[in-house]
Design an enzyme around this catalytic site. Structure first.
Site, PDB file in Angstrom:
ATOM      1  N   TYR A  90       7.175  38.519  -1.391  1.00 54.32           N
ATOM      2  CA  TYR A  90       8.103  38.357  -0.247  1.00 54.32           C
ATOM      3  C   TYR A  90       9.540  38.585  -0.678  1.00 54.32           C
ATOM      4  CZ  TYR A  90      10.863  36.552   3.582  1.00 54.32           C
ATOM      5  OH  TYR A  90      12.017  36.276   4.357  1.00 54.32           O
TER       6      TYR A  90
ATOM      7  N   PHE B 161      31.403  40.840 -10.043  1.00 59.15           N
ATOM      8  CA  PHE B 161      30.843  40.747  -8.873  1.00 59.15           C
ATOM      9  C   PHE B 161      29.328  40.279  -9.130  1.00 59.15           C
ATOM     10  CE2 PHE B 161      27.677  43.519  -6.151  1.00 59.15           C
ATOM     11  CZ  PHE B 161      28.116  42.885  -4.812  1.00 59.15           C
TER      12      PHE B 161
END
Length: 292
Positions: A168, A285
């Site tokens: 998942y 980032f």
């Protein structure tokens, strides 16, 4: 007095808070004038202020691609998260969502507050998407398609085992890591990272969020949606919601430790991923969210 009191209690935090405030102001001034891009960057600030700050590290072309990528996946996630949508309606939308990136006449109204605005005015995101380079478009479409199919699978499937949990998290976050690696590579600034490392970058962040959001998710209306694997929590309680009871605090902490240990298994891969990055802006980032 709330902010002043916090500064007095934690004076060492004043300079970082001031820098953050200045960065927020700078980011707001950098919002482009074109309506589709103004919508995208304004919406990014509204649905994820922290990400909107981090993305300012990047050069314009890559920043635009990642802004659109984030909003496309946020829209897809809004469909998945809306528990008021019937399963027989939601599943086909998730599966076909990627195909609507090219159809500016399409939108699906769902979600609440800023997320509803994102869905109702999704044509702005589609217009911005159409202006990206082809290699960026292909990466975004591919990840959106794979993620939508994975989300659809778990609409009808419970997270029972740790293997289910990893699967998942791969669909909803590991694929984000793969997509970002593809975008970094498409920009010409980085080599294409191995999928295993890119996947771990997403899994670590997603598992941290799932652990943090336990109470909010368990109290979701009209019904809760939880992704803590039964294989872990069933060792400490008969029902997952029992762990929010104060009298079960010992078992709750033990279960929490088990979940955190599982998440920490991805740290080595994350460190290997960021250590291989060459571009300083891309490094920042990637690194900042991992240590927040």
């Amino acid at each position: 007095m709330g902010t002043v009191g916090a500064i007095l209690r934690h004076p060492n935090d004043f300079i970082p808070m001031l820098k953050l405030k200045m960065a927020m102001k700078k980011a707001e001034k950098q919002i482009p004038e074109e309506p589709q891009w103004r919508f995208c960057y304004s919406m990014l600030h509204r649905v994820s202020r922290s990400f909107a700050l981090v993305i300012q590290q990047l050069d314009t072309d890559l920043r635009d691609a990642i802004c659109v990528f984030y909003l496309v996946l946020r829209a897809l996630d809004t469909v998945e998260d809306d528990t008021s949508i019937a399963t027989d309606v939601k599943v086909p939308i998730l599966i076909s969502f990627h195909s609507h990136l090219y159809d500016r006449g399409w939108h699906f109204s769902c979600g609440t507050k800023d997320y509803k605005i994102l869905m109702d005015e999704f044509h702005n995101v589609q217009t911005a998407f159409s202006e990206l380079g082809r290699s960026y478009q292909e990466a975004i479409e591919d990840i959106t398609k794979r993620m939508g199919a994975g989300m659809a699978k778990f609409i009808c499937k419970e997270v029972e085992t740790v293997e289910d949990y990893d699967e998942y998290c791969h669909y909803v976050a590991g694929l984000v890591g793969l997509g970002l690696s593809k975008l970094f590579h498409a920009s010409g600034k980085e080599d294409l990272a191995p999928d295993t490392l890119s996947n771990s970058m997403g899994l670590f962040l997603q598992k941290t969020n799932i652990i943090r959001d336990y109470l909010e998710d368990i109290n979701e209306v009209p019904k809760s949606r939880m992704f803590w694997p039964r294989e872990i929590w069933n060792k400490y309680a008969k029902k997952l919601e029992d762990l929010k009871d104060e009298e079960r605090s010992v078992e709750s902490v033990q279960c929490l430790n088990d979940m955190v240990t599982n998440a920490l298994s991805h740290v080595e891969d994350c460190l290997e991923y960021v250590s291989a990055l060459r571009d300083p802006a891309i490094f920042r980032f990637c690194a900042i969210p991992q240590v927040q």
